[in-house]
Structure formats: C-alpha cells, structure tokens
Write a protein that holds these residues in place. Sequence first.
Motif, PDB file in Angstrom:
ATOM      1  N   LEU A  40       0.823  -1.208   0.000  1.00 23.40           N
ATOM      2  CA  LEU A  40       0.000   0.000   0.000  1.00 23.40           C
ATOM      3  C   LEU A  40       0.857   1.256   0.000  1.00 23.40           C
ATOM      4  N   ALA A  41       1.931   1.250   0.788  1.00 19.66           N
ATOM      5  CA  ALA A  41       2.823   2.416   0.827  1.00 19.66           C
ATOM      6  C   ALA A  41       3.454   2.652  -0.542  1.00 19.66           C
ATOM      7  N   ALA A  42       3.853   1.564  -1.216  1.00 20.34           N
ATOM      8  CA  ALA A  42       4.450   1.708  -2.550  1.00 20.34           C
ATOM      9  C   ALA A  42       3.425   2.244  -3.546  1.00 20.34           C
ATOM     10  N   LEU A  43       2.196   1.755  -3.470  1.00 22.27           N
ATOM     11  CA  LEU A  43       1.134   2.225  -4.358  1.00 22.27           C
ATOM     12  C   LEU A  43       0.836   3.700  -4.123  1.00 22.27           C
ATOM     13  N   MET A  44       0.706   4.087  -2.862  1.00 27.02           N
ATOM     14  CA  MET A  44       0.413   5.486  -2.539  1.00 27.02           C
ATOM     15  C   MET A  44       1.560   6.389  -3.005  1.00 27.02           C
ATOM     16  N   ASN A  45       2.789   5.934  -2.845  1.00 30.03           N
ATOM     17  CA  ASN A  45       3.945   6.718  -3.277  1.00 30.03           C
ATOM     18  C   ASN A  45       3.991   6.843  -4.801  1.00 30.03           C
ATOM     19  N   ALA A  46       3.665   5.760  -5.497  1.00 30.38           N
ATOM     20  CA  ALA A  46       3.721   5.774  -6.965  1.00 30.38           C
ATOM     21  C   ALA A  46       2.707   6.752  -7.565  1.00 30.38           C
ATOM     22  N   PHE A  47       1.579   6.917  -6.918  1.00 33.98           N
ATOM     23  CA  PHE A  47       0.528   7.783  -7.452  1.00 33.98           C
ATOM     24  C   PHE A  47       0.370   9.080  -6.663  1.00 33.98           C
ATOM     25  N   SER A  48       1.341   9.418  -5.844  1.00 32.16           N
ATOM     26  CA  SER A  48       1.215  10.608  -4.998  1.00 32.16           C
ATOM     27  C   SER A  48       1.157  11.899  -5.806  1.00 32.16           C
ATOM     28  N   GLY A  49       1.730  11.920  -6.999  1.00 32.71           N
ATOM     29  CA  GLY A  49       1.726  13.130  -7.809  1.00 32.71           C
ATOM     30  C   GLY A  49       0.498  13.295  -8.696  1.00 32.71           C
ATOM     31  N   ASP A  50      -0.322  12.265  -8.818  1.00 33.92           N
ATOM     32  CA  ASP A  50      -1.508  12.351  -9.676  1.00 33.92           C
ATOM     33  C   ASP A  50      -2.585  13.201  -9.017  1.00 33.92           C
ATOM     34  N   LYS A  51      -3.115  14.145  -9.777  1.00 31.24           N
ATOM     35  CA  LYS A  51      -4.141  15.058  -9.252  1.00 31.24           C
ATOM     36  C   LYS A  51      -5.377  15.018 -10.142  1.00 31.24           C
ATOM     37  N   LEU A  52      -6.520  15.335  -9.542  1.00 29.48           N
ATOM     38  CA  LEU A  52      -7.760  15.513 -10.295  1.00 29.48           C
ATOM     39  C   LEU A  52      -7.765  16.896 -10.916  1.00 29.48           C
ATOM     40  N   ASP A  54      -9.534  19.347 -10.262  1.00 30.71           N
ATOM     41  CA  ASP A  54      -9.699  20.423  -9.271  1.00 30.71           C
ATOM     42  C   ASP A  54      -8.523  20.516  -8.291  1.00 30.71           C
ATOM     43  N   GLY A  55      -7.466  19.747  -8.541  1.00 25.09           N
ATOM     44  CA  GLY A  55      -6.260  19.857  -7.720  1.00 25.09           C
ATOM     45  C   GLY A  55      -6.165  18.873  -6.569  1.00 25.09           C
ATOM     46  N   ARG A  56      -7.228  18.143  -6.294  1.00 27.52           N
ATOM     47  CA  ARG A  56      -7.180  17.166  -5.206  1.00 27.52           C
ATOM     48  C   ARG A  56      -6.393  15.932  -5.647  1.00 27.52           C
ATOM     49  N   ALA A  57      -5.873  15.202  -4.675  1.00 26.96           N
ATOM     50  CA  ALA A  57      -5.125  13.979  -4.975  1.00 26.96           C
ATOM     51  C   ALA A  57      -6.057  12.945  -5.597  1.00 26.96           C
ATOM     52  N   ARG A  58      -5.567  12.263  -6.634  1.00 27.44           N
ATOM     53  CA  ARG A  58      -6.363  11.239  -7.306  1.00 27.44           C
ATOM     54  C   ARG A  58      -6.520  10.004  -6.420  1.00 27.44           C
ATOM     55  N   LEU A  59      -5.503   9.663  -5.671  1.00 24.65           N
ATOM     56  CA  LEU A  59      -5.519   8.468  -4.830  1.00 24.65           C
ATOM     57  C   LEU A  59      -5.318   8.883  -3.391  1.00 24.65           C
ATOM     58  N   VAL A  60      -6.274   8.549  -2.536  1.00 19.97           N
ATOM     59  CA  VAL A  60      -6.171   8.859  -1.116  1.00 19.97           C
ATOM     60  C   VAL A  60      -6.461   7.599  -0.313  1.00 19.97           C
ATOM     61  N   ARG A  61      -5.976   7.589   0.891  1.00 22.12           N
ATOM     62  CA  ARG A  61      -6.222   6.454   1.781  1.00 22.12           C
ATOM     63  C   ARG A  61      -7.295   6.840   2.778  1.00 22.12           C
ATOM     64  N   HIS A  62      -8.344   6.056   2.799  1.00 25.14           N
ATOM     65  CA  HIS A  62      -9.430   6.298   3.744  1.00 25.14           C
ATOM     66  C   HIS A  62      -9.225   5.443   4.989  1.00 25.14           C
ATOM     67  N   GLY A  63     -10.209   5.372   5.832  1.00 27.12           N
ATOM     68  CA  GLY A  63     -10.129   4.619   7.077  1.00 27.12           C
ATOM     69  C   GLY A  63      -9.949   3.128   6.866  1.00 27.12           C
ATOM     70  N   HIS A  64      -9.919   2.406   7.952  1.00 28.96           N
ATOM     71  CA  HIS A  64      -9.716   0.963   7.927  1.00 28.96           C
ATOM     72  C   HIS A  64     -11.033   0.251   8.199  1.00 28.96           C
ATOM     73  N   LEU A  65     -11.197  -0.898   7.580  1.00 26.21           N
ATOM     74  CA  LEU A  65     -12.367  -1.735   7.843  1.00 26.21           C
ATOM     75  C   LEU A  65     -12.119  -2.548   9.105  1.00 26.21           C
TER      76      LEU A  65
END
Length: 76
Positions: A40-52, A54-65
């Motif tokens: 998950l950390a590698a995935l979040m890092n790989a896509f950290s620069g992608d934006k929508l 409106d400027g928001r991050a394309r990939l975000v981490r939400h809460g845990h199940l």
Amino acid sequence: MPETTITELPDPSGFGSDPFTDVLRDGARKLIEQAIHAELAALMNAFSGDKLEDGRARLVRHGHLPERDVMTGIGP
C-alpha cells in the motif's frame, strides 16, 4: 432462544489448536500484514503526484475496515 445462530463446525483439516500452530498463525498474520502495508505504501507513493482536475489527490487512503478472519489451509 440462543444468543447466536452460528454453529461451530469441526476443523476439517484435523489440526487442533496447539501452541506451535498458534505461533505459526500469528507469524503468518504479521508477515501478511507487513506485506500489505508495504504494498500500500508503494502504491500510494507511486501515485502521490496524480491530481484531479480540481487539484485534489487522485488516490487517497481512507479509514480501515474492521478486522476480518482469513481462511487458510490450517484454519483462520
């Protein structure tokens, strides 16, 4: 009326709960959890620069199940 309708079934593998099996299960859980967090950390890092647009991050981490049981060949 009973509090639960869940019926405990016998372990089809024939493995009972013993200290060695418990150590193996606990170790396997920890290794799987570490691998998932690293992936998950590698995935979040790989896509950290992608934006929508409106400027928001394309990939975000939400809460845990809630915690779930994963069934393996030697049980949960």
